[in-house]
Design an enzyme around this catalytic site. Structure first.
Site, PDB file in Angstrom:
ATOM      1  N   LYS A 200      39.904  -8.131  -6.173  1.00 49.05           N
ATOM      2  CA  LYS A 200      39.302  -7.699  -7.244  1.00 49.05           C
ATOM      3  C   LYS A 200      40.132  -6.524  -8.022  1.00 49.05           C
ATOM      4  CE  LYS A 200      35.030  -6.189  -9.881  1.00 49.05           C
ATOM      5  NZ  LYS A 200      33.636  -5.951  -9.433  1.00 49.05           N
ATOM      6  N   ARG A 210      30.824  -4.719 -19.265  1.00 46.11           N
ATOM      7  CA  ARG A 210      30.240  -3.417 -19.214  1.00 46.11           C
ATOM      8  C   ARG A 210      29.140  -3.559 -20.281  1.00 46.11           C
ATOM      9  NH1 ARG A 210      35.437  -0.107 -17.303  1.00 46.11           N
ATOM     10  NH2 ARG A 210      35.641  -1.370 -15.239  1.00 46.11           N
ATOM     11  N   ARG A 221      37.431   2.800 -11.575  1.00 40.60           N
ATOM     12  CA  ARG A 221      37.149   2.342 -10.354  1.00 40.60           C
ATOM     13  C   ARG A 221      38.435   2.274  -9.464  1.00 40.60           C
ATOM     14  NH1 ARG A 221      33.075  -1.297 -13.289  1.00 40.60           N
ATOM     15  NH2 ARG A 221      31.100  -0.227 -13.113  1.00 40.60           N
ATOM     16  N   GLU A 237      43.800  -8.193   1.757  1.00 41.25           N
ATOM     17  CA  GLU A 237      42.496  -8.008   1.270  1.00 41.25           C
ATOM     18  C   GLU A 237      41.713  -9.301   1.883  1.00 41.25           C
ATOM     19  OE1 GLU A 237      40.459  -5.867   0.820  1.00 41.25           O
ATOM     20  OE2 GLU A 237      41.448  -3.966  -0.458  1.00 41.25           O
ATOM     21  N   LYS A 252      39.934 -11.709  -9.241  1.00 45.22           N
ATOM     22  CA  LYS A 252      39.292 -11.531 -10.510  1.00 45.22           C
ATOM     23  C   LYS A 252      39.897 -10.140 -10.969  1.00 45.22           C
ATOM     24  CE  LYS A 252      34.926  -9.800 -12.422  1.00 45.22           C
ATOM     25  NZ  LYS A 252      33.510  -9.073 -12.230  1.00 45.22           N
ATOM     26  N   SER A 278      35.366 -11.417 -18.771  1.00 45.26           N
ATOM     27  CA  SER A 278      34.544 -11.088 -20.163  1.00 45.26           C
ATOM     28  C   SER A 278      35.885 -10.766 -21.110  1.00 45.26           C
ATOM     29  CB  SER A 278      33.581 -10.217 -19.995  1.00 45.26           C
ATOM     30  OG  SER A 278      34.378  -8.856 -19.786  1.00 45.26           O
ATOM     31  N   TYR A 317      32.326 -18.163 -18.451  1.00 45.54           N
ATOM     32  CA  TYR A 317      31.144 -18.010 -19.398  1.00 45.54           C
ATOM     33  C   TYR A 317      31.245 -19.350 -20.315  1.00 45.54           C
ATOM     34  CZ  TYR A 317      31.205 -13.258 -17.790  1.00 45.54           C
ATOM     35  OH  TYR A 317      31.120 -12.341 -17.263  1.00 45.54           O
TER      36      TYR A 317
END
Length: 327
Positions: A200, A210, A221, A237, A252, A278, A317
């Site tokens: 990610k 958000r 982050r 990872e 992602k 998004s 989506y």
């Protein structure tokens, strides 16, 4: 390859008609591979539109049930649930509360559709904290990795008890998969699976999300999500998450990281998911609204590229739009 007069090989022969193109297509989308993310917000009396994600809403619990039923009837492979609480605090208490909005949403969906689809839940603290980070903070403001794992373990049990089939560990804390797997197993939830957000990235393309979760994020982050410049790190990872017991691994965002999807698909011996986030959705919707792009073709082309890169599960989506277009 040509002679002095004409080509010896004519690949265009197999592109001549829609039927020929369909016959020899190398990559095929299927509704069962598509997962629809859904947002539910505590305290709403009716669904609330998300301004930066046209066509999408924050659901009430009642409209969530209806949306879940319609999505399952259309043939989606799964539903990923996100929840927005009325109250937040520094440790994300609503995320572990058995009667918190996410746990209530899981129960509503489980009651509505049961095992006829895969119910997935986001296991992260960012929606529930008043600072918007994915973990609890130390006194110096940094995210405390190991203290966060303790809360993730509690969240996992609350979500599993509510009826989630797969827990989406999205916080990018070191050791999160192993910690949650042990917590689930010790409590008798050996059959609850883990979808690890293994790669990610700290991406600009999360902006509209958000809005969807009313994020309270202060700062960024970058200390726990991956640097967009790194690819080898993503493979590390993935190896760690698989060793800790991940049942699926995810990349992602999808669009800017198709090379990472391909690399992971080449080595992972579990299903590989990718999240069409998004920002990807919002860009196409905005361009289409201005007449700059064919929306329907863009939906199928972007999803096909993710599948071609190696993803066997795609969170989008546009899941319902794509199913309709696939006919």
């Amino acid at each position: 390859m040509t002679s002095s007069q004409y080509p010896n090989v004519r690949p265009r022969r197999l592109r001549r008609t829609p039927a020929l193109r369909r016959l020899v297509a190398e990559t095929r989308l299927h509704p069962a591979e598509l997962v629809l993310p859904i947002f539910v917000k505590e305290g709403l009396s009716e669904p609330a539109p998300i301004a930066s994600m046209p066509g999408l809403v924050q659901h009430t619990l009642a409209s969530l049930r209806k949306a879940a039923h319609e999505a399952v009837a259309a043939g989606v492979g799964g539903l990923m649930l996100y929840a927005v609480p009325e109250e937040r605090d520094a440790i994300g208490s609503a995320g572990v509360d058995p009667d918190g909005i996410l746990q209530r949403a899981i129960r509503e969906v489980a009651d509505e559709v049961g095992d006829s689809t895969v119910i997935m839940s986001d296991l992260c603290l960012d929606e529930f904290t008043d600072h918007g980070h994915c973990g609890v903070l130390r006194a110096d403001g940094a995210v405390d990795n190991d203290a966060t794992l303790e809360i993730y373990g509690e969240m996992a049990l609350a979500q599993a008890q509510a009826g989630a089939h797969l827990l989406g560990l999205s916080g990018m804390m070191d050791g999160q998969v192993g910690f949650v797997r042990r917590a689930l197993d010790a409590a008798g939830y050996q059959d609850t699976g883990i979808l690890a957000y293994a790669a990610k990235y700290s991406s600009v393309f999360y902006g509209p999300f958000r809005d969807a979760v009313d994020s309270q994020l202060k700062g960024d982050r970058k200390t726990y999500q991956q640097d967009p410049a790194n690819g080898i790190e993503a493979l590390l990872e993935v190896r760690l998450d698989l060793a800790e017991g991940a049942d699926l691994v995810m990349v992602k965002p999808a669009m800017s990281y198709l090379d990472i999807v391909r690399q992971i698909a080449d080595v992972a011996q579990v299903p590989v998911a990718a999240y069409q986030v998004s920002g990807e959705y919002a860009m196409v919707e905005a361009a289409a609204a201005n007449g700059w792009i064919d929306r329907e073709r863009a939906i199928l082309e972007t999803l096909t590229s993710i599948k071609r890169a190696g993803a066997s599960v795609i969170l989008s989506y546009w899941a319902l739009d794509a199913i309709r277009l696939l006919g």
